[in-house]
Motif scaffolding. Structure first.
Motif, mmCIF file in Angstrom:
data_model
loop_
_atom_site.group_PDB
_atom_site.id
_atom_site.type_symbol
_atom_site.label_atom_id
_atom_site.label_comp_id
_atom_site.label_asym_id
_atom_site.label_seq_id
_atom_site.Cartn_x
_atom_site.Cartn_y
_atom_site.Cartn_z
ATOM 1 N N ASN A 140 6.955 7.398 -2.314
ATOM 2 C CA ASN A 140 5.800 7.459 -3.222
ATOM 3 C C ASN A 140 4.854 6.294 -2.964
ATOM 4 N N LEU A 141 3.599 6.631 -2.652
ATOM 5 C CA LEU A 141 2.588 5.594 -2.452
ATOM 6 C C LEU A 141 1.448 5.870 -3.436
ATOM 7 N N SER B 62 -8.258 4.763 0.535
ATOM 8 C CA SER B 62 -7.437 5.784 -0.128
ATOM 9 C C SER B 62 -7.621 7.156 0.513
ATOM 10 N N GLU B 63 -8.871 7.492 0.879
ATOM 11 C CA GLU B 63 -9.117 8.785 1.533
ATOM 12 C C GLU B 63 -8.321 8.848 2.841
ATOM 13 N N VAL B 64 -8.291 7.728 3.576
ATOM 14 C CA VAL B 64 -7.594 7.719 4.867
ATOM 15 C C VAL B 64 -6.076 7.758 4.655
ATOM 16 N N ILE B 65 -5.588 7.029 3.651
ATOM 17 C CA ILE B 65 -4.148 7.067 3.349
ATOM 18 C C ILE B 65 -3.735 8.498 2.996
ATOM 19 N N ALA B 66 -4.542 9.155 2.152
ATOM 20 C CA ALA B 66 -4.215 10.530 1.753
ATOM 21 C C ALA B 66 -4.247 11.457 2.967
ATOM 22 N N ASP B 67 -5.213 11.208 3.847
ATOM 23 C CA ASP B 67 -5.353 12.016 5.052
ATOM 24 C C ASP B 67 -4.118 11.869 5.960
ATOM 25 N N LEU B 68 -3.502 10.693 5.947
ATOM 26 C CA LEU B 68 -2.366 10.434 6.846
ATOM 27 C C LEU B 68 -1.006 10.822 6.248
ATOM 28 N N ALA B 69 -1.017 11.344 4.999
ATOM 29 C CA ALA B 69 0.269 11.627 4.340
ATOM 30 C C ALA B 69 1.103 12.643 5.106
ATOM 31 N N ASP B 70 0.429 13.544 5.860
ATOM 32 C CA ASP B 70 1.244 14.487 6.637
ATOM 33 C C ASP B 70 1.177 14.217 8.142
ATOM 34 N N ASP B 71 0.828 13.001 8.510
ATOM 35 C CA ASP B 71 0.838 12.600 9.915
ATOM 36 C C ASP B 71 2.276 12.719 10.450
ATOM 37 N N LYS B 72 2.406 13.460 11.557
ATOM 38 C CA LYS B 72 3.749 13.778 12.081
ATOM 39 C C LYS B 72 4.618 12.540 12.296
ATOM 40 N N SER C 191 10.202 4.521 -9.081
ATOM 41 C CA SER C 191 10.068 5.405 -7.916
ATOM 42 C C SER C 191 8.864 5.081 -7.036
ATOM 43 N N VAL C 192 8.074 4.084 -7.416
ATOM 44 C CA VAL C 192 6.868 3.783 -6.622
ATOM 45 C C VAL C 192 7.235 2.785 -5.519
ATOM 46 N N ASP C 193 7.170 3.251 -4.281
ATOM 47 C CA ASP C 193 7.576 2.385 -3.173
ATOM 48 C C ASP C 193 6.472 1.402 -2.800
ATOM 49 N N ALA C 194 5.233 1.813 -2.983
ATOM 50 C CA ALA C 194 4.117 0.875 -2.809
ATOM 51 C C ALA C 194 2.961 1.321 -3.682
ATOM 52 N N MET C 195 2.269 0.327 -4.242
ATOM 53 C CA MET C 195 1.022 0.616 -4.961
ATOM 54 C C MET C 195 -0.058 -0.199 -4.261
ATOM 55 N N VAL C 196 -1.060 0.491 -3.704
ATOM 56 C CA VAL C 196 -2.126 -0.235 -3.026
ATOM 57 C C VAL C 196 -3.377 -0.184 -3.890
ATOM 58 N N VAL C 197 -3.890 -1.373 -4.195
ATOM 59 C CA VAL C 197 -5.035 -1.460 -5.098
ATOM 60 C C VAL C 197 -6.254 -1.970 -4.333
ATOM 61 N N ARG D 45 -2.047 3.065 8.198
ATOM 62 C CA ARG D 45 -0.701 3.285 8.767
ATOM 63 C C ARG D 45 0.228 2.126 8.406
ATOM 64 N N GLU D 46 -0.298 0.921 8.508
ATOM 65 C CA GLU D 46 0.520 -0.275 8.211
ATOM 66 C C GLU D 46 1.010 -0.214 6.758
ATOM 67 N N ILE D 47 0.110 0.171 5.848
ATOM 68 C CA ILE D 47 0.472 0.233 4.425
ATOM 69 C C ILE D 47 1.495 1.345 4.175
ATOM 70 N N ILE D 48 1.274 2.501 4.800
ATOM 71 C CA ILE D 48 2.227 3.608 4.604
ATOM 72 C C ILE D 48 3.612 3.186 5.128
ATOM 73 N N LYS D 49 3.623 2.491 6.259
ATOM 74 C CA LYS D 49 4.923 2.034 6.795
ATOM 75 C C LYS D 49 5.604 1.060 5.840
ATOM 76 N N MET D 50 4.814 0.197 5.213
ATOM 77 C CA MET D 50 5.405 -0.747 4.244
ATOM 78 C C MET D 50 6.073 0.026 3.099
ATOM 79 N N ALA D 51 5.405 1.108 2.663
ATOM 80 C CA ALA D 51 5.975 1.932 1.585
ATOM 81 C C ALA D 51 7.266 2.588 2.069
ATOM 82 N N ILE D 52 7.231 3.125 3.293
ATOM 83 C CA ILE D 52 8.428 3.803 3.835
ATOM 84 C C ILE D 52 9.592 2.812 3.934
#
Ligand code: NFS
Length: 645
Positions: A253-254, A264-274, A323-329, A376-383
């Motif tokens: 959960n991000l 945020s638009e780019v993070i949302a866009d990358l949510a299903d990046d393979k 359940s929130v693995d990262a919150m980016v503000v 990508r860096e932020i999503i990886k931190m959440a993962i």
């Protein structure tokens, strides 16, 4: 917190469930609201405080004056003007950043971003006086970005978007000398005028405050909305889900939170990046779940259908689900307490803007415009943080919604692709199926039950055939209780219901984030241009309400709507002028006379309802559309008389 006290916090069952589950040592905004009373002087209830120079702070009541002789009315006007300047600055600085981004996109410097809505770019450019024929899109975009940026530093003349307002409105502004000359100029001038010993006439101070607010609504905010649509697409109606139940037990959960849409638009866009999804799976999760809070949530909801899991008062509670693995503000409406809350949970709190750092948070800047790399860096931190979850308790509460009502989409849905038009809306208002349009917008406030006033007023208005339009936290309130679904027409009166059924829309339309209140200004101008409802905004059967306001941005929004000719009501906490009857009079009768709009604080929600209905019915009467037109069925004889046969 006791059971009864919890009920006084929120109407949102998901929020109440989290409050029920949390470890009592974790403090929330709701606890602090119960443990700390408002300062009666600071809130302007029993006097006012001036701290603009070091002879004070002066506490003023009744006919006492400050050490310099400043009166209660002067201090109240100055304080309000300063609040409006800050609100306008916040919106406009956000708009400036969008203009900077458009420039970088045009120059090919913003990695991965391009112009998505070229048609809108052309309209935007033409409105700024830029030639569009026989030119490359990138050239037009660069000129438009530079012209938009120039409006911030413009020193004289009028900012361009003023010309989009109805002609009569422009004349009113010119006559009263409140047309904004430049966006930054008006903010600076407010700060100057309210310095010790400068502007001392409350009416004059407040006139400038209106000019400052107009530079937000018809300037900074409008630039923000237009450019966000140009780069990330103009919203169209789309389904989504809301509330804390949209957090996932099995996915990473991000949460994106704040106001600026870019990252945020780019993070949302990358949510299903393979690759990223594979990485999440390698860490034991099923996938990546991007959700939002506050107005950033509204931005990514409007364009990508990302779930808003809550409005302003839900931000701490989201983390408390465990359940929130990262919150980016990014910027605005971010409580500093988040840094304290994350100490007790596994959530990584990440700041991304150079304008907003929080002690205790990890700062991941994206100034250099490597937006996709940063995302990508932020999503990886959440993962990477997923495996650190401990006790997860997500309320099983969600609601369906439909959002995405940009003014372009409203025209399309009413008229179809080739005959886009607001005519059916005007006709609906004229024939009384829609009695009027009410904007219910703005924040939550921990001094009042979360969402209560928003939801009560929304239900009461649609029941009486008033179409409700919403933005910001207000829109998320309605979403959480199902009022943004077409099926909610069952709660509407027969007239509104018939229109909602025919067009297939909810009786409550979600127009976007708080900067998107500028969309309401555009719709209002287009409704007038369509004809049949008068010549000026002040002729329209319409009103605006901020029933749970708390931020300075809300004051700026309220002021630019009032200056645009709308009756605006603030509920909940008092606006910071109420101890001065003189200022209250200026902002009500005074502004009404000069501008045909006013800003009034009305604490009682029933009174808000009554006052808005009376106002709208008076406007209907003035337009002579207050009597239901009987359908005349002509027989043959009557037709002959008319010479038709
Ligand atoms: Ni607007 Fe209020 Fe903040 Fe958005 Fe919500 S609090 S003035 S609605 S999130 S800006």
């Amino acid at each position: 917190m006791k059971e009864k006290e919890k009920k006084m916090c929120s109407e949102d069952k998901a929020v109440l469930e989290v409050l029920e589950n949390i470890d009592q040592t974790v403090e929330t905004v709701f606890d602090r609201a119960q443990n700390m009373k408002c300062c009666p002087i600071g809130s302007s209830v029993s006097g006012i405080c001036c701290k603009n120079c070091a002879m004070g702070p002066c506490r003023i009541r009744d006919d006492k004056v400050g050490l310099c002789g400043a009166t209660l009315a002067t201090i109240a006007a100055r304080n309000l003007a300063r609040h409006i300047a800050v609100g306008a600055a916040a919106h406009s600085d956000h708009g400036r950043d969008m203009a900077m981004l458009l420039k970088e996109v045009a120059e090919g410097k913003a990695e991965g971003l391009r112009i998505k809505d070229e048609e809108k770019l052309l309209r935007f450019a033409r409105n700024l006086g830029i030639k569009t024929e026989d030119r490359e899109v990138k050239e037009i975009a660069l000129d438009a970005a530079n012209k938009a940026l120039a409006l911030f530093g413009q020193q004289e003349g009028e900012i361009d978007f003023i010309s989009l307002a109805p002609k009569k409105r422009q004349e009113i502004w010119r006559k009263n000398k409140i047309v904004p000359r430049g966006i930054d100029r008006e903010v600076v001038e407010t700060l100057h005028r309210t310095h010790m010993g400068v502007d001392q006439d409350p009416e004059n101070i407040l006139d400038h405050a209106l000019r400052n607010a107009l530079s937000d609504g018809w300037g900074g905010s409008m630039i923000g909305t237009e450019i966000t649509d140009i780069i990330f697409n103009t919203p169209e109606a789309l389904p989504a889900k809301t509330n804390l139940g949209m957090l996932s037990e099995k996915d990473v959960n991000l949460v994106v939170h704040g106001h600026e849409p870019t990252l945020s638009e780019v993070i949302a866009d990358l949510a299903d990046d393979k690759k990223l999804v594979e990485y999440a799976k390698s860490k034991g999760a099923q996938g990546i779940n991007v959700v939002g809070i506050c107005c950033t949530a509204n931005e990514v909801l409007m364009r990508q259908g990302v779930a808003p899991i809550g409005n302003f008062l839900s931000q701490e509670l989201a983390i408390m689900t465990g359940s929130v693995d990262a919150m980016v503000v990014d910027i605005q409406c971010i409580m500093q307490s988040l840094a304290e809350v994350v100490k007790k949970y596994h959530t990584k709190l990440i700041t991304s803007s150079p304008k907003c750092k929080i002690p205790g948070a990890t700062h991941v800047p994206f100034e250099d415009r490597k937006i996709y790399d940063t995302a990508r860096e932020i999503i990886k931190m959440a993962i990477d943080n997923y495996s650190n979850r401990k006790d997860v308790k997500i309320p099983n509460i969600t609601s369906d919604l439909v959002a995405g009502f940009s003014h372009e989409y409203i025209r399309y849905m009413l008229g179809g692709r080739f005959r886009q038009s607001l005519r059916p809306l005007n006709d609906g208002i004229i024939d009384g199926r829609i009695q009027g349009v009410v904007a219910i917008v703005g924040c939550n406030n921990a001094r009042h039950v979360q969402d209560k006033y928003h939801n009560y007023l929304t239900k009461e208005f649609i029941k009486r055939d008033y179409l409700v339009v919403q933005t910001g936290c207000g829109a998320i309130s309605s979403a959480k209780c199902g009022m943004l679904m077409p099926e909610a027409y069952e709660l509407a009166g027969d007239g509104l219901k018939s229109i909602c059924e025919a067009v297939g829309i909810p009786p409550v339309l979600h127009l976007g984030s708080c900067v998107d209140n500028s969309r309401i200004l555009t719709v209002v101008s287009e409704v007038l241009a369509e004809g049949g409802l008068g010549e000026d905004v002040s002729d329209l059967p319409a009103a605006g309400i901020a029933p749970e306001w708390m931020s300075e941005k809300a004051l700026s929004i309220g002021a630019y709507f009032a200056a645009s000719g709308v009756y605006v009501l603030f509920g909940g906490e008092p606006i910071p002028v109420i101890s001065s009857q003189e200022v209250v009079n200026i902002m009500t009768e005074g502004w009404d006379k000069k501008y045909g709009g006013k800003l009034e604080y009305v604490p009682d929600v029933e009174q808000i309802l009554e006052k808005v209905i009376n106002h709208i019915q008076a406007k209907r009467k003035a337009l002579k559309i207050d009597v239901k037109k009987e359908r005349v069925l002509f027989d043959m004889e009557a037709r002959r008389e008319l010479g038709n046969v």
